[in-house]
Scaffold this active site. Structure first.
Site, short mmCIF file in Angstrom:
data_model
loop_
_atom_site.label_atom_id
_atom_site.label_comp_id
_atom_site.label_asym_id
_atom_site.label_seq_id
_atom_site.Cartn_x
_atom_site.Cartn_y
_atom_site.Cartn_z
N ASP A 92 27.76 63.24 39.47
CA ASP A 92 26.69 63.82 40.26
C ASP A 92 26.91 65.32 40.32
O ASP A 92 28.03 65.80 40.14
CB ASP A 92 26.72 63.21 41.68
CG ASP A 92 25.47 63.53 42.48
OD1 ASP A 92 24.63 64.29 41.96
OD2 ASP A 92 25.35 63.04 43.61
N GLY A 94 26.77 67.23 42.85
CA GLY A 94 27.27 67.70 44.14
C GLY A 94 26.18 68.20 45.05
O GLY A 94 26.45 68.61 46.19
N GLY A 95 24.93 68.16 44.59
CA GLY A 95 23.83 68.66 45.41
C GLY A 95 23.72 67.96 46.74
O GLY A 95 23.55 68.60 47.79
N ASP A 146 20.14 69.94 42.05
CA ASP A 146 18.84 69.85 42.71
C ASP A 146 19.03 69.97 44.21
O ASP A 146 20.13 69.85 44.72
CB ASP A 146 18.15 68.52 42.38
CG ASP A 146 18.94 67.32 42.88
OD1 ASP A 146 20.17 67.44 43.03
OD2 ASP A 146 18.34 66.26 43.12
N GLY A 221 16.78 61.28 46.08
CA GLY A 221 16.11 61.49 47.35
C GLY A 221 15.48 60.26 47.96
O GLY A 221 14.62 60.37 48.84
N ASP A 271 24.10 53.31 41.43
CA ASP A 271 25.41 53.56 42.03
C ASP A 271 25.25 53.52 43.53
O ASP A 271 24.17 53.77 44.06
CB ASP A 271 25.96 54.93 41.61
CG ASP A 271 25.34 56.06 42.44
OD1 ASP A 271 26.02 56.58 43.34
OD2 ASP A 271 24.16 56.40 42.19
N HIS A 340 36.64 42.55 45.45
CA HIS A 340 35.68 41.45 45.54
C HIS A 340 34.25 41.97 45.46
O HIS A 340 33.42 41.45 44.70
CB HIS A 340 35.87 40.65 46.83
CG HIS A 340 34.68 39.79 47.14
ND1 HIS A 340 34.54 38.50 46.64
CD2 HIS A 340 33.53 40.05 47.84
CE1 HIS A 340 33.38 38.01 47.04
NE2 HIS A 340 32.75 38.93 47.77
#
Length: 376
Positions: A92, A94-95, A146, A221, A271, A340
């Protein structure tokens, strides 16, 4: 990087495909365990590969930039070698993390100035700098920088924010295209569709993102407090505009039922921190619903943790033992629950893939969702 669309469900927009990368193939639909700091919390790398069956994991640009830092990662030969994970990695930008630092960051046309949550030091993330950081981290898939506006943003702010995101996206691609990977394998840049919950903003943003012809595209978003049905509506709107022959990544989602609903609408990649975070809180996802391992009823239940599970922890440990560990805040309990849950999430998307190929996905999904939402 190349996406191979193998099959599309005749009764929905669900798809099956393979994303070919220099670190291996990713079979979609896929769930990607989150390894924010270069590790998936409480889970060994060999467990991710051999027991859970993960095909790709995530790292986070903001956190890895602050600690251990790009100098260390570069000296190590990139995040793959540093963390001993030989499969694909996505980072990602980091935005989301930067913009969550509401009190200690300033948004400008140039980028975002922020103070580290670790020591208060001042930093500036620009689209160009983020591309350079992600090059140094060395993920196979890197995300554009972004602005992730609050889910409660009014239309005026959402439109203004989207304009900034799109100008930053142009700068991201420019920087990406004028630089090269550091470690001898290819990297792909995925743009992110923003626009809050406003259909016209989402549709226009998706059209502009599609014009870049990137190797894949992401939807950001969402799952930030809006009703689930609104999220599903936004997915449908965006996927009408995104190309069919490229993977679609829904960022930060979500519950098992969210994932199945999104697969039905044409999403390929997911994710979420939920499997590990909820696991550490004693919540286990199963094919019969969610088990709360803090409940007293498990205290003297010595049967296997989950007989229908695919992970080694499901057969090795009893419900009573895992409840004891969770209740006592023993680290082993957090590890067992995390393994698990991640195994279940990977089983979920693998079963969805089988059902799509069999032409039975929609009926199966409709039967499964009420079951998955039970509390045991």
């Amino acid at each position: 990087m190349k996406y191979e669309l193998q099959y599309k469900d005749p009764n929905s927009n669900a798809r099956v495909g393979v994303l070919h990368t220099d670190h291996g193939d990713i079979h979609t639909p896929i769930f990607m365990p989150v390894g924010t700091l270069g590790s998936v919390k409480a889970v060994y790398m060999h467990e991710l590969r051999e027991d859970i069956g993960a095909e790709i994991i995530l790292g986070n640009t903001y956190h890895l930039y602050l600690r251990p830092g790009t100098d260390i990662l570069y000296k190590a030969g990139g995040l793959h070698k540093f963390g001993t994970w030989d499969g694909p990695i996505l980072t990602d930008s980091g935005g989301f993390q930067v913009f969550s630092l509401t009190e200690i960051r300033k948004i400008m046309e140039e980028g975002v100035e922020f103070r580290s949550h670790l020591d208060g030091s001042k930093h500036l993330f620009t689209p160009e700098k983020v591309m350079d950081i992600e090059r140094l981290i060395g993920a196979d898939i890197i995300m554009a920088f972004d602005e992730c506006p609050p889910g409660t943003s009014d239309y005026a702010y959402a439109k203004k924010s989207l304009g900034l995101t799109e100008r930053w996206l142009e700068r991201c691609f420019k920087r990406f295209n004028e630089t090269e990977p550091h470690y001898g394998y290819n990297q792909s840049l995925f743009p992110i569709v923003q626009g809050c919950t406003y259909p016209d903003l989402r549709r226009d943003a998706a059209k502009r993102v599609a014009d870049y012809g990137a190797d894949g595209n992401a939807i950001g978003g969402l799952a930030v407090g809006e009703p689930a049905e609104v999220m599903y509506d936004m997915i449908e709107i965006v996927n009408e505009e995104l190309p069919q022959d490229k993977p679609r990544y829904l960022m930060g989602v979500g519950t098992p039922e969210n994932i199945l609903e999104a697969i039905e609408r044409g999403i390929d990649m997911f994710d979420c921190i939920m499997p590990t975070r909820n696991g550490r809180n004693g919540m286990l996802f199963t094919w019969e619903g969610t088990m709360n391992m803090r409940n007293q009823k498990w205290a003297d239940d010595f049967s296997p943790l989950y007989p229908n599970g695919s992970s080694h922890v499901d057969q090795r440990y009893s419900k009573a033992y895992v409840r004891h560990l969770i209740h006592s805040k023993e680290l082993l309990g957090f590890q067992i629950a995390s393994v698990h849950n991640l195994a279940f999430y990977l089983d979920l998307v693998r079963e969805a893939r089988k059902q799509i190929l069999a032409g039975t996905f929609k009926a199966w999904k409709d039967r499964m969702i009420p079951v998955l939402m039970r509390r045991l």
